[in-house]
Structures are given as C-alpha cells and as structure tokens.
Design an enzyme around this catalytic site. Structure first.
Site, mmCIF file in Angstrom:
data_model
loop_
_atom_site.group_PDB
_atom_site.id
_atom_site.type_symbol
_atom_site.label_atom_id
_atom_site.label_comp_id
_atom_site.label_asym_id
_atom_site.label_seq_id
_atom_site.Cartn_x
_atom_site.Cartn_y
_atom_site.Cartn_z
ATOM 1 C CD GLU A 196 -2.769 1.079 2.569
ATOM 2 O OE1 GLU A 196 -2.380 0.483 3.596
ATOM 3 O OE2 GLU A 196 -3.880 1.636 2.490
ATOM 4 C CE LYS A 198 -7.574 1.261 3.143
ATOM 5 N NZ LYS A 198 -6.377 1.873 3.779
ATOM 6 C CB CYS A 201 -4.706 -1.762 4.089
ATOM 7 S SG CYS A 201 -3.862 -1.882 5.675
HETATM 8 N N1 LIG Z 1 -3.728 1.276 5.966
HETATM 9 C C1 LIG Z 1 -4.700 0.692 6.597
HETATM 10 O O1 LIG Z 1 -5.798 0.538 6.094
HETATM 11 C C2 LIG Z 1 -4.387 0.230 7.974
HETATM 12 C C3 LIG Z 1 -5.372 -0.780 8.498
HETATM 13 C C4 LIG Z 1 -5.049 -1.217 9.882
HETATM 14 O O2 LIG Z 1 -4.006 -0.933 10.429
HETATM 15 C C5 LIG Z 1 -6.054 -2.023 10.566
HETATM 16 O O3 LIG Z 1 -5.840 -2.290 11.752
HETATM 17 O O4 LIG Z 1 -7.058 -2.416 9.977
#
Ligand SMILES: NC(=O)CCC(=O)C(=O)O
Length: 297
Positions: A48, A127, A169
């Site tokens: 990411e 996303k 993520c």
């Molecule tokens: N960059 C993100 O989306 C982090 C996501 C994250 O840390 C989580 O706990 O879920």
C-alpha cells in the site's frame, strides 16, 4: 487440473522500504520486482502507498491522475512505471496502491493498479473501506479526512492461472469482499496493506488466516518495510496463507521479498477434506455474492 488455479503460480510479495522521494521509491520497486521475477515469480505484489509515505497529509502531495485512462506520463508517472515494469519483468504486477486524484469529482482515492505481462492495465481497485479508527493512547487515523471510498469488488482474471481478488489493507476487515470473490472462483485474495504497531500485532495474521479459512483460498498480505523514523510505523510481516489457513511464508519487519508456490491441488485437497463448499445453507441465509454486488471483473 483444478478449475480455480489452472497451473502452479509463484507469488512474490515485495516488502518495500519506502521513503519521501517518489522517484527513488519507483526505482527501488523496479529493482525488487526484477529480483522477484529473476527468482521465477509469475505474480508480484507491491505494498500500500508504495510510492509515498503513508499518511493523510501526504495523499494530496503525492497524488496522481489516472482518469481518463490511460493517463499521460505527467499525470501519472507511477502508472507508466508499473506498466513498463510489468512488461520488462514479464509478470503480472499488483502495483500496491498510490494516492489518486480524480479531477472530475475533485476527490482523492487510495488506488491499486494491476497490470499483465504485456504492460496492459487489467484492473483498478479504489480502497472501499477507509481506515478510520481511534484507539485512545495508541492510534488515531482518519483516511476519510482526505480520501473518498471506492465502490466495487475487484476480481481480476489472469487468463493462464485463474481469478484473483484485489483489495487494500483495511478492506481485509470486511469479510464480504473475500467471500464474494471466492464464490466467484477467485483462488487468491491479495491485500497490499500497511497495518501499524498496535493493530498489526493484534490482527494482521488473524485477518489473513480468517479470510483463508472462511473461503479455503490463498491470501497474501504485502506491507511496506517498517521505518521507525517515519510518522507511521508499518507492521511489516508480509505473509502468504494457504487455503488451510496455515502461514506458509512470512517476513519480519525489514525490507525483503517473500515467495510462495500456489497450487490448485492444495485448494481442492482442502475443500475435499472439509467440504464447507457443498455444505452451505443458502436456504437459511443469503449468498452474499448474489443480488446487489458491484463488481469489476
Ligand atoms: N492502511 C490501513 O488501512 C491500515 C489498516 C489497519 O491498520 C487495521 O488495523 O485495519
């Protein structure tokens, strides 16, 4: 031969050390992707925000314009770097994600681009679930202060192999995306992602193994390397989990590449042993992959 994964595939996750210099990030990504393909990788994944530091204040500074597609080199140096790299390395390439600005709506997105070995863009995933959390004394983050969410499930067909799902993520915390993709015959769910020191320890491996066990598919999580000088400290630990929910390859927090050989036989064997695929009770609950789902296939 497996219907889902037609032939063995070597997956490589590049846990890239990223910094504030975009062109240095792009050239480092190039050398790591070429290293991965020199070791036989057929599908390479970047993390990411691989071309920038991760943080809301950086999105407007590092953003690129992707629409109308294809963008010019001035509009998106990263698009062109990734396309040329996929072609040079002769690999499928999931280009982590980059901050995107769409002029028409004046909105920012966290966007992943997937290219085929000829350098052709196969898919774009914005996303869907923005990372907005507040754990007092530990971490507060609000992507939604700057970003807008994407609006679709992304399933990408790699013709010689089969289908993969790409999400980013925080999207991993929403099991529906992986479940829908698996029901549509994806053999692998990929998440370029940057968990942090609080939630990484708690949930990174758990989420990866959960998506794998729910769906009896492979799961790959690709993080940036940890940089304790940066404002956001990524968890690292890029990993591949097999359809039986076992971690088959994992890094520590440093820059490196992790490889795994994926086979259709492993998926078939897992599903034969624990046949949840034929035991689902859609007469009791609905199939989330049916009805109103927005896809890009
Ligand atoms: N960059 C993100 O989306 C982090 C996501 C994250 O840390 C989580 O706990 O879920």
């Amino acid at each position: 031969m497996s219907k889902l994964l037609k032939k063995p595939l070597k997956l490589a996750l590049v846990q890239l050390a990223t910094g504030s210099d975009k062109s240095a990030n792009l050239s480092r990504a190039r050398s790591k992707v070429l290293e991965a393909t020199s070791k036989g990788a057929n599908l390479v994944v970047l993390p990411e925000c691989f071309n920038s530091p991760y943080g809301t204040k950086y999105f407007p500074k590092y953003c690129e314009t992707l629409l109308p597609s294809p963008p010019t080199k001035e509009q998106s140096p990263s698009y062109h770097a990734l396309s040329e790299l996929a072609k040079e390395a002769k690999t499928y390439l999931v280009g982590g994600s980059i901050p995107e600005y769409w002029e028409e709506t004046k909105k920012y997105y966290n966007t992943s681009l997937t290219f085929d070995p000829s350098g052709k863009l196969l898919a774009t995933h914005r996303k869907v679930h923005l990372f907005d959390i507040d754990i007092p004394g530990k971490i507060t983050f609000r992507e939604s202060e700057v970003l807008s969410p994407g609006n679709k499930v992304t399933i990408v067909d790699l013709p010689e192999y089969g289908k993969i799902a790409v999400a980013i993520c925080y999207d991993i915390r929403f099991p529906e995306l992986a479940m829908i993709a698996a029901r549509k015959d994806a053999f692998l769910s990929l998440y370029p992602g940057a968990f942090n020191m609080t939630t990484g320890k708690l949930h990174w491996e758990l989420q990866a193994r959960a998506r794998a066990v729910d769906n009896q598919v492979y799961v790959g999580l690709c993080s940036p390397a940890r940089d304790m000088e940066a404002e956001y400290n990524a968890w690292g630990h890029s990993m591949v989990v097999d359809p039986n929910a076992e971690v088959i390859a994992e890094l520590d927090e440093k820059e490196n590449i992790v490889y795994a050989d994926l086979t259709g036989e492993k998926i078939e064997e897992t599903r034969k042993g624990i046949p949840i695929y034929t035991q689902r009770r859609f007469d009791v609950y609905p199939d989330v992959s049916e009805g109103k789902v927005k896809y890009e296939e």
